[in-house]
Write a protein that holds these residues in place. Structure first.
Motif, short mmCIF file in Angstrom:
data_model
loop_
_atom_site.label_atom_id
_atom_site.label_comp_id
_atom_site.label_asym_id
_atom_site.label_seq_id
_atom_site.Cartn_x
_atom_site.Cartn_y
_atom_site.Cartn_z
N ALA A 84 106.25 86.99 -18.70
CA ALA A 84 105.57 86.14 -19.67
C ALA A 84 106.36 85.80 -20.99
O ALA A 84 106.92 86.86 -21.52
CB ALA A 84 104.18 86.21 -19.80
N GLY A 85 106.12 84.60 -21.62
CA GLY A 85 106.56 84.50 -23.15
C GLY A 85 106.06 83.39 -23.68
O GLY A 85 105.00 82.71 -23.19
N ALA A 86 106.57 83.27 -24.85
CA ALA A 86 105.87 82.06 -25.89
C ALA A 86 106.72 81.75 -26.64
O ALA A 86 107.71 82.54 -27.27
CB ALA A 86 104.60 82.55 -26.42
N THR A 87 107.04 80.30 -27.06
CA THR A 87 108.01 79.75 -28.16
C THR A 87 107.08 79.02 -29.25
O THR A 87 106.18 78.23 -28.62
CB THR A 87 109.01 78.94 -27.38
OG1 THR A 87 109.45 79.74 -26.42
CG2 THR A 87 109.78 78.18 -28.25
N ASN A 88 107.34 79.07 -30.29
CA ASN A 88 106.84 78.52 -31.42
C ASN A 88 107.87 77.66 -32.04
O ASN A 88 108.65 78.59 -32.80
CB ASN A 88 105.95 79.26 -32.32
CG ASN A 88 105.24 78.29 -33.39
OD1 ASN A 88 105.02 77.08 -33.30
ND2 ASN A 88 104.89 79.11 -34.54
#
Length: 256
Positions: free
Chosen positions: A1-5
């Motif tokens: 899983a991951g996240a980008t802002n």
């Protein structure tokens, strides 16, 4: 899983010139043409996190790119009393960033095209009505295509809007500008199903939108006045509803 802002900033230097085809105050068709060009520095700041079973990876970086733009405003007709119409068009170029990491779900600044008509109506032309169409090429702005089975790429969007503003003098020095508008906003995905949203590389957009098309209604008020030196000042507030969340904005313009 991951996240980008990811956050975008664009700094512009512009030059414009107006060419008059009729003397000021004279009615007729094709009264003037204004042309403008701009050179831009685009900055994007982004944070990326990736989580594994026993470790995690985090990056926080900024990247710079360059672009430009051009626009025109044509005075189509002006009777100098109660009717005037202008045609405007603008182009804002894509900004390609050389991202410090590859394979991350990031976006370049997209190409944008806009065209519109503005009508000035009633005696003294206090009423302004604007019709506008816009195309944003999100499809070619994503840094890569979707690699996941059954996940679409981001799509280009077309947006349409109408706005009204009325100039209402309340004294010799103060003028009010009540405003209202409507915008059909086309999101860069096919629908509002959070399980059928687009992606980049091996990442998929994960939000809970209400729709893929939004009907946004806005309102606002501007207050303009003149300083003792004859310079104009304007304070504006605005709000909108109909998107995923309500919006609010405020601004102040000062003439030097």
């Amino acid at each position: 899983a991951g996240a980008t802002n990811q956050t975008f900033y664009r700094i512009r230097a512009a030059y414009a010139r107006d060419f008059r085809f009729a003397p000021p105050g004279e009615e007729g068709f094709l009264t003037h043409l204004s042309l403008g060009v701009g050179a831009d520095v685009g900055v994007t700041s982004w944070e990326y996190s990736r989580y594994y079973s026993d470790t995690s990876f985090n990056a926080s970086l900024s990247d710079v790119g360059f672009g430009g733009g051009a626009g025109l405003l044509l005075g189509v007709f002006d009777n100098t009393r109660n009717f005037k119409v202008n045609l405007g068009a603008a182009y804002q170029s894509k900004v390609n960033y050389k991202f410090s990491l590859q394979g991350v779900p990031l976006f370049n600044w997209p190409n944008q095209y806009q065209v519109g008509l503005t009508f000035y109506l009633l005696e003294g032309m206090p009423l302004r009505v604007t019709l506008d169409a816009q195309r944003i090429e999100w499809g070619s702005a994503a840094e890569g295509e979707a690699d996941l089975p059954g996940v679409d790429d981001f799509a280009n969007t077309q947006n349409y809007s109408i706005g009204l503003e009325y100039r209402l003098p309340v004294s010799d020095a103060i003028t009010l500008y009540p405003r209202a508008g409507y915008r059909r906003y086309d999101a860069p995905w096919k629908g509002g199903d959070k399980d059928d949203l687009p992606g980049v590389h091996d990442s998929q957009l994960f939000i809970s939108p209400r729709s893929g098309v939004f009907n946004v209604f806005s309102g606002g008020l501007g207050v303009g006045w003149t300083s003792e030196s004859g310079k104009s000042r304007t304070f504006d507030i605005a709000f909108d509803v109909g998107g995923d969340v309500p919006g609010f904005g405020a601004g102040f313009n000062m003439e030097f």
